[in-house]
Design an enzyme around this catalytic site. Structure first.
Site, PDB file in Angstrom:
ATOM      1  N   SER A   6     -27.733  -2.360  -3.042  1.00 41.83           N
ATOM      2  CA  SER A   6     -26.850  -3.073  -3.969  1.00 41.83           C
ATOM      3  C   SER A   6     -27.383  -4.483  -4.144  1.00 41.83           C
ATOM      4  O   SER A   6     -28.070  -5.014  -3.256  1.00 41.83           O
ATOM      5  CB  SER A   6     -25.420  -3.120  -3.408  1.00 41.83           C
TER       6      SER A   6
ATOM      7  N   TYR B  19     -19.450  -5.034   3.561  1.00 42.18           N
ATOM      8  CA  TYR B  19     -20.214  -4.277   2.567  1.00 42.18           C
ATOM      9  C   TYR B  19     -21.586  -4.916   2.337  1.00 42.18           C
ATOM     10  O   TYR B  19     -22.610  -4.222   2.355  1.00 42.18           O
ATOM     11  CB  TYR B  19     -19.435  -4.211   1.257  1.00 42.18           C
TER      12      TYR B  19
END
Length: 278
Positions: free
Chosen positions: A170, A183
């Protein structure tokens, strides 16, 4: 691929199916985790459209089986799909190494081979740094990092030379946001793990790369799409000033699996509209 503006929502773009075709992929077999919805479902359908057989797996078995059935039905009536592949749905808990091996065995049973492995499953928790619990950081690292490692280990046991693994990182591996500490940490680990795997699996002739999406129009970004202020702020940080689509992530995935990328390994491709530069 073509695109047009969504007049009802200027932050979104309507994107048609990717037009890129790699004939060498037909007949190959891919395992895709987290394939019941979102980008994973797009990956499974896009690959099957191009003749790749897919074992799609998800923690939600019922939804995964329904997604596989829908894709197979759609492909039967899709005139653009010349000799499409078939999608087989299965349940997987990516935190359990043995379940990855079961996916590999299912691919071998159904299709006789495994060529590609896409570690797409992940979770997206929210908590300010001082409020992250042991349970939350443990679950995030287990799903997002260990799940990638165990999938790659299973893949390495069965892929031959020319095989490819693609992990989902990501832009959060590079840019942090408040409330996403667990995350962001997990995705930074995935990016670095990808490099490590590429170095070690190169001896087997297996390529390992990752894709780092930005704001993509999926259920995972509903939280920002449903908040006008948050959406405006997010789009200000994207030079292209719109959300990406799952199809626009599938394009780089297709390239990384193809022979066009046969000398590409250990890299992360950002699909983020340029947001990592802002």
């Amino acid at each position: 691929m073509t695109e047009s503006s969504d007049q009802t929502n200027p932050g979104r773009t309507v994107v048609t199916q990717m037009s890129a075709v790699y004939p060498e992929l037909a007949g190959k077999v891919a395992v895709v985790t987290g394939a019941a919805q979102g980008m994973g479902a797009t990956f499974a359908e896009g690959l099957a459209t191009r003749g790749v057989h897919v074992v799609g797996a998800d923690i939600n078995e019922e939804q995964m089986l329904a997604t596989a059935a829908r894709i197979n039905t759609d492909l039967e009536s899709n005139a653009l799909a010349d000799k499409p592949g078939r999608v087989v749905g299965a349940r997987v808990d990516v935190t359990k190494p043995d379940e990855h091996e079961l996916l590999a065995q299912l691919a071998l049973k159904e299709f006789g081979r495994v060529d590609f492995w896409i570690n797409n499953a992940g979770i997206f928790p929210f908590a300010l740094a001082e409020e992250i619990t042991p349970e939350q950081i443990g679950a995030t690292l287990s799903v997002n990092v260990e799940g990638v490692l165990y999938g790659a280990q299973a893949a390495a046991r069965h892929l031959g030379p020319g095989g490819a693994i693609v992990n989902m990182s990501s832009v959060s591996a590079l840019r942090v946001r408040k409330g996403r500490g667990a995350y962001c940490t997990s995705k930074a680990a995935v990016a670095h793990l990808t490099e490590s795997l590429a170095v070690e699996f190169g001896d087997k002739g297996i390529r390992v790369n990752s894709i780092a999406p930005g704001y993509i129009d999926t259920a995972m970004t509903k939280w920002v799409q449903e908040d006008p202020i948050a959406l405006a702020s997010a789009l200000d940080a994207v030079p292209l000033h719109r959300l990406g689509s799952p199809e626009e992530v599938f394009g780089p995935l297709l390239f990384l699996l193809s022979d066009s990328a046969r000398y590409v390994t250990g890299h992360s491709i950002a699909v983020d509209g340029g947001s990592r530069h802002v």
